[in-house]
Design a protein around this motif. Structure first.
Motif, PDB file in Angstrom:
ATOM      1  N   PHE A 385       0.828  -1.202   0.000  1.00 36.66           N
ATOM      2  CA  PHE A 385       0.000   0.000   0.000  1.00 36.66           C
ATOM      3  C   PHE A 385       0.865   1.256   0.000  1.00 36.66           C
ATOM      4  O   PHE A 385       0.601   2.212  -0.739  1.00 36.66           O
ATOM      5  CB  PHE A 385      -0.917  -0.009   1.220  1.00 36.66           C
ATOM      6  N   LYS A 386       1.914   1.249   0.814  1.00 36.04           N
ATOM      7  CA  LYS A 386       2.784   2.421   0.883  1.00 36.04           C
ATOM      8  C   LYS A 386       3.587   2.608  -0.407  1.00 36.04           C
ATOM      9  O   LYS A 386       3.870   3.729  -0.821  1.00 36.04           O
ATOM     10  CB  LYS A 386       3.719   2.293   2.081  1.00 36.04           C
ATOM     11  N   LYS A 387       3.947   1.487  -1.056  1.00 36.36           N
ATOM     12  CA  LYS A 387       4.754   1.567  -2.274  1.00 36.36           C
ATOM     13  C   LYS A 387       3.944   2.040  -3.466  1.00 36.36           C
ATOM     14  O   LYS A 387       4.420   2.855  -4.265  1.00 36.36           O
ATOM     15  CB  LYS A 387       5.361   0.202  -2.562  1.00 36.36           C
ATOM     16  N   TYR A 388       2.710   1.521  -3.593  1.00 32.67           N
ATOM     17  CA  TYR A 388       1.898   1.836  -4.773  1.00 32.67           C
ATOM     18  C   TYR A 388       0.608   2.593  -4.433  1.00 32.67           C
ATOM     19  O   TYR A 388       0.220   3.514  -5.148  1.00 32.67           O
ATOM     20  CB  TYR A 388       1.513   0.539  -5.501  1.00 32.67           C
ATOM     21  N   GLY A 389      -0.059   2.185  -3.362  1.00 35.37           N
ATOM     22  CA  GLY A 389      -1.385   2.707  -3.084  1.00 35.37           C
ATOM     23  C   GLY A 389      -1.434   4.193  -2.831  1.00 35.37           C
ATOM     24  O   GLY A 389      -2.236   4.910  -3.437  1.00 35.37           O
ATOM     25  N   ILE A 390      -0.571   4.684  -1.951  1.00 32.17           N
ATOM     26  CA  ILE A 390      -0.644   6.086  -1.544  1.00 32.17           C
ATOM     27  C   ILE A 390      -0.480   7.029  -2.732  1.00 32.17           C
ATOM     28  O   ILE A 390      -1.274   7.965  -2.919  1.00 32.17           O
ATOM     29  CB  ILE A 390       0.407   6.391  -0.453  1.00 32.17           C
ATOM     30  N   TYR A 391       0.521   6.782  -3.546  1.00 34.48           N
ATOM     31  CA  TYR A 391       0.769   7.674  -4.692  1.00 34.48           C
ATOM     32  C   TYR A 391      -0.424   7.707  -5.634  1.00 34.48           C
ATOM     33  O   TYR A 391      -0.889   8.789  -6.056  1.00 34.48           O
ATOM     34  CB  TYR A 391       2.021   7.238  -5.442  1.00 34.48           C
ATOM     35  N   TYR A 392      -0.950   6.524  -5.959  1.00 35.11           N
ATOM     36  CA  TYR A 392      -2.029   6.477  -6.955  1.00 35.11           C
ATOM     37  C   TYR A 392      -3.381   6.867  -6.374  1.00 35.11           C
ATOM     38  O   TYR A 392      -4.278   7.269  -7.115  1.00 35.11           O
ATOM     39  CB  TYR A 392      -2.048   5.111  -7.645  1.00 35.11           C
ATOM     40  N   ILE A 393      -3.540   6.784  -5.069  1.00 35.46           N
ATOM     41  CA  ILE A 393      -4.735   7.359  -4.452  1.00 35.46           C
ATOM     42  C   ILE A 393      -4.691   8.876  -4.578  1.00 35.46           C
ATOM     43  O   ILE A 393      -5.706   9.525  -4.873  1.00 35.46           O
ATOM     44  CB  ILE A 393      -4.838   6.935  -2.973  1.00 35.46           C
ATOM     45  N   MET A 396      -5.618   9.637  -8.029  1.00 29.08           N
ATOM     46  CA  MET A 396      -7.064   9.483  -8.153  1.00 29.08           C
ATOM     47  C   MET A 396      -7.781  10.710  -7.602  1.00 29.08           C
ATOM     48  O   MET A 396      -8.753  11.194  -8.191  1.00 29.08           O
ATOM     49  CB  MET A 396      -7.522   8.225  -7.418  1.00 29.08           C
ATOM     50  N   GLU A 397      -7.289  11.231  -6.471  1.00 25.44           N
ATOM     51  CA  GLU A 397      -7.919  12.420  -5.907  1.00 25.44           C
ATOM     52  C   GLU A 397      -7.773  13.616  -6.849  1.00 25.44           C
ATOM     53  O   GLU A 397      -8.681  14.456  -6.945  1.00 25.44           O
ATOM     54  CB  GLU A 397      -7.333  12.760  -4.534  1.00 25.44           C
ATOM     55  N   THR A 398      -6.662  13.701  -7.552  1.00 27.36           N
ATOM     56  CA  THR A 398      -6.504  14.770  -8.549  1.00 27.36           C
ATOM     57  C   THR A 398      -7.603  14.675  -9.601  1.00 27.36           C
ATOM     58  O   THR A 398      -8.165  15.691 -10.032  1.00 27.36           O
ATOM     59  CB  THR A 398      -5.122  14.682  -9.210  1.00 27.36           C
ATOM     60  N   PHE A 399      -7.918  13.439 -10.005  1.00 28.65           N
ATOM     61  CA  PHE A 399      -9.026  13.228 -10.944  1.00 28.65           C
ATOM     62  C   PHE A 399     -10.344  13.695 -10.329  1.00 28.65           C
ATOM     63  O   PHE A 399     -11.120  14.422 -10.966  1.00 28.65           O
ATOM     64  CB  PHE A 399      -9.101  11.748 -11.329  1.00 28.65           C
ATOM     65  N   PHE A 400     -10.606  13.293  -9.078  1.00 22.37           N
ATOM     66  CA  PHE A 400     -11.835  13.725  -8.422  1.00 22.37           C
ATOM     67  C   PHE A 400     -11.891  15.249  -8.307  1.00 22.37           C
ATOM     68  O   PHE A 400     -12.951  15.855  -8.485  1.00 22.37           O
ATOM     69  CB  PHE A 400     -11.943  13.096  -7.025  1.00 22.37           C
ATOM     70  N   ASN A 401     -10.755  15.860  -8.011  1.00 14.85           N
ATOM     71  CA  ASN A 401     -10.714  17.321  -7.908  1.00 14.85           C
ATOM     72  C   ASN A 401     -11.117  17.983  -9.224  1.00 14.85           C
ATOM     73  O   ASN A 401     -11.769  19.041  -9.225  1.00 14.85           O
ATOM     74  CB  ASN A 401      -9.318  17.790  -7.508  1.00 14.85           C
ATOM     75  N   SER A 402     -10.718  17.369 -10.338  1.00 12.67           N
ATOM     76  CA  SER A 402     -11.057  17.954 -11.640  1.00 12.67           C
ATOM     77  C   SER A 402     -12.558  17.942 -11.883  1.00 12.67           C
ATOM     78  O   SER A 402     -13.069  18.746 -12.677  1.00 12.67           O
ATOM     79  CB  SER A 402     -10.337  17.184 -12.759  1.00 12.67           C
ATOM     80  N   VAL A 403     -13.264  17.022 -11.215  1.00  8.71           N
ATOM     81  CA  VAL A 403     -14.710  16.934 -11.347  1.00  8.71           C
ATOM     82  C   VAL A 403     -15.417  17.870 -10.360  1.00  8.71           C
ATOM     83  O   VAL A 403     -16.335  18.604 -10.731  1.00  8.71           O
ATOM     84  CB  VAL A 403     -15.192  15.475 -11.130  1.00  8.71           C
ATOM     85  N   PHE A 404     -14.970  17.843  -9.107  1.00 13.94           N
ATOM     86  CA  PHE A 404     -15.673  18.559  -8.034  1.00 13.94           C
ATOM     87  C   PHE A 404     -15.089  19.926  -7.710  1.00 13.94           C
ATOM     88  O   PHE A 404     -15.761  20.768  -7.119  1.00 13.94           O
ATOM     89  CB  PHE A 404     -15.719  17.696  -6.776  1.00 13.94           C
ATOM     90  N   TYR A 405     -13.827  20.143  -8.046  1.00 10.76           N
ATOM     91  CA  TYR A 405     -13.169  21.419  -7.792  1.00 10.76           C
ATOM     92  C   TYR A 405     -12.452  21.895  -9.065  1.00 10.76           C
ATOM     93  O   TYR A 405     -11.231  22.097  -9.054  1.00 10.76           O
ATOM     94  CB  TYR A 405     -12.144  21.278  -6.643  1.00 10.76           C
ATOM     95  N   PRO A 406     -13.187  22.058 -10.158  1.00 13.13           N
ATOM     96  CA  PRO A 406     -12.539  22.446 -11.419  1.00 13.13           C
ATOM     97  C   PRO A 406     -11.929  23.840 -11.329  1.00 13.13           C
ATOM     98  O   PRO A 406     -12.479  24.734 -10.673  1.00 13.13           O
ATOM     99  CB  PRO A 406     -13.677  22.407 -12.430  1.00 13.13           C
ATOM    100  N   LYS A 407     -10.779  23.987 -11.978  1.00  9.00           N
ATOM    101  CA  LYS A 407     -10.128  25.289 -12.003  1.00  9.00           C
ATOM    102  C   LYS A 407     -10.839  26.191 -13.013  1.00  9.00           C
ATOM    103  O   LYS A 407     -11.256  25.761 -14.068  1.00  9.00           O
ATOM    104  CB  LYS A 407      -8.647  25.135 -12.387  1.00  9.00           C
TER     105      LYS A 407
END
Length: 408
Positions: A385-393, A396-407
């Motif tokens: 999880f620390k090696k792969y999960g944290i970075y890609y989560i 993923m949040e950056t993707f969610f931000n583009s939907v819910f917090y668009p610039k």
């Protein structure tokens, strides 16, 4: 005569040993780091505990640590299979060989959170269906992310996604809900086996309950994203692409009619109202290493009418909405060393989304296998999880931000 007596005694002694073995189980305690665990009543020196004994596990973290989970594990199809609780004390019924333990986490990893556990949203069968809430302290009117766990549709609970939930709340931008659902077939102890349509109904039921109560935890019920891994990847893709299939028409009872009845519907809502509101509220999907095509899906129905059309009805690949009718942007991940989900299978889904005009991003995680978003008490899962999960989560949040917090 004496020989016969000795022979009978030997048989009785052997049978007594078998009966004893059947009525006791081996129980042990795993090594505990960064805290302590107390088991009451104490486990005998030989580790044999009578069947039906209730053991109470109490965990105490060291300074600067908090309880991650108190747990037991059993030997299953994927090695040690865990059942966990994020609170102490935790009661364990001894009905098979079990390993007990406690896991602790640095306090700074959870100090930002208000966690509410085991909210029951429905009980359509033997098992109570629950979800956990991870809300940033002071949350107010934040978008909601709903996580659906994996486990082959037959194992695990919402607890296995708590690592992802904690990461997705660190920015303070989201309230996260991690949900459970019925296991397929008779795995929960139900006399009538649970079908995939039942499981999908549970997912929509959980979302309905969350929408009804999201504001209680600082969430906005009109802004929802869904994610999940493996079996949860399939179910989150269904939740994203197929809320239009919510209805009371039955699943396969009438030829050509395949609708999902949520296992929970608010008292003041009709199923039609719920469908309309959920279609509007679910705005993004991030299924991870999931099954999308009908060729790898099982409807789990014993109905003699069940055929391939029943599989198509539970396959996101076959039910993608056209973007002109309803937009549902996707973020997909898969480890390059995943031995269960192929790159070709994910690409088929990507291509179908593109053809429907949907926005989609597919990220391959170099060197990762399956289930790198899971969190369990064992060191190997945590390291993955620390090696792969944290970075890609975070990606993923950056993707969610583009939907819910668009610039702007």
């Amino acid at each position: 005569m004496q020989k016969s007596f000795i022979f009978i005694v030997l048989i009785l002694s052997t049978c007594s040993g078998i009966l004893q073995a059947q009525n006791t189980f081996s129980v042990s305690v795993n090594e505990v780091k960064n805290g302590k665990i107390k088991v009451e009543p104490a486990i005998p020196d030989d580790g044999k505990v009578p069947k039906g004994t209730v053991l109470t596990l109490t965990a105490e973290p060291d300074n600067n640590y908090a309880i991650d989970a108190v747990y037991y594990s059993v030997n299953g199809m994927w090695g040690d299979m865990y059942l966990e609780c994020m609170a102490s004390p935790f009661e364990v019924v001894i009905d098979q060989d079990k390993k007990l333990g406690a896991s602790f986490i640095e306090k700074e990893e959870v100090d930002h959170l208000e966690v509410t556990q085991n909210i029951v949203y429905a009980k359509p069968g033997v098992k109570e269906l629950k979800y956990d809430v991870f809300a940033p302290k002071g949350a107010r009117n934040l978008p909601c992310i709903i996580i659906i766990h994996g486990g082959g549709w037959i194992w695990n609970t919402e607890d296995i996604m708590r690592g992802m939930a904690r990461e997705l709340t660190k920015s303070g931008k989201y309230v996260v809900f991690s949900i459970d659902y019925r296991w397929a077939g008779n795995r929960d102890g139900d006399k009538v086996g649970n079908t995939m349509a039942d499981i999908i109904g549970d997912v929509f039921g959980a979302i309905a309950h969350i929408m009804e109560h999201a504001a209680d935890y600082g969430g906005d019920p009109t802004r929802i994203a869904v994610t999940g891994d493996s079996a949860g990847g399939h179910l989150s893709a269904v939740a994203g692409t197929m809320p239009n299939k919510i209805g009371d028409g039955g699943f396969g009872e009438t030829e050509g009619v395949f609708e999902f009845m949520p296992s929970y519907i608010p008292e003041n809502k009709t199923v039609d109202q719920l469908r309309t509101e959920m279609m509007a509220a679910i705005k993004a999907a991030a299924p991870s290493y999931g099954v999308f095509g009908s060729d790898l899906l099982n409807h789990y129905s014993e109905d003699p009418k069940a055929n391939d059309s029943w599989k198509e009805a539970i396959a996101p690949l076959s039910n993608i909405p056209n973007a002109e009718e309803r937009k549902i942007p996707h973020y997909l991940t898969r480890g390059t060393k995943d031995g269960l989900i192929t790159d070709e299978a994910v690409k088929r889904y990507v291509d179908a989304l593109v053809e429907a005009g949907q926005r989609v991003q597919y990220v391959q995680v170099g060197g990762a296998g399956h289930a790198f978003f899971d969190w369990k008490p064992d060191d190997n899962t945590k390291a993955t999880f620390k090696k792969y999960g944290i970075y890609y989560i975070n990606e993923m949040e950056t993707f969610f931000n583009s939907v819910f917090y668009p610039k702007n």
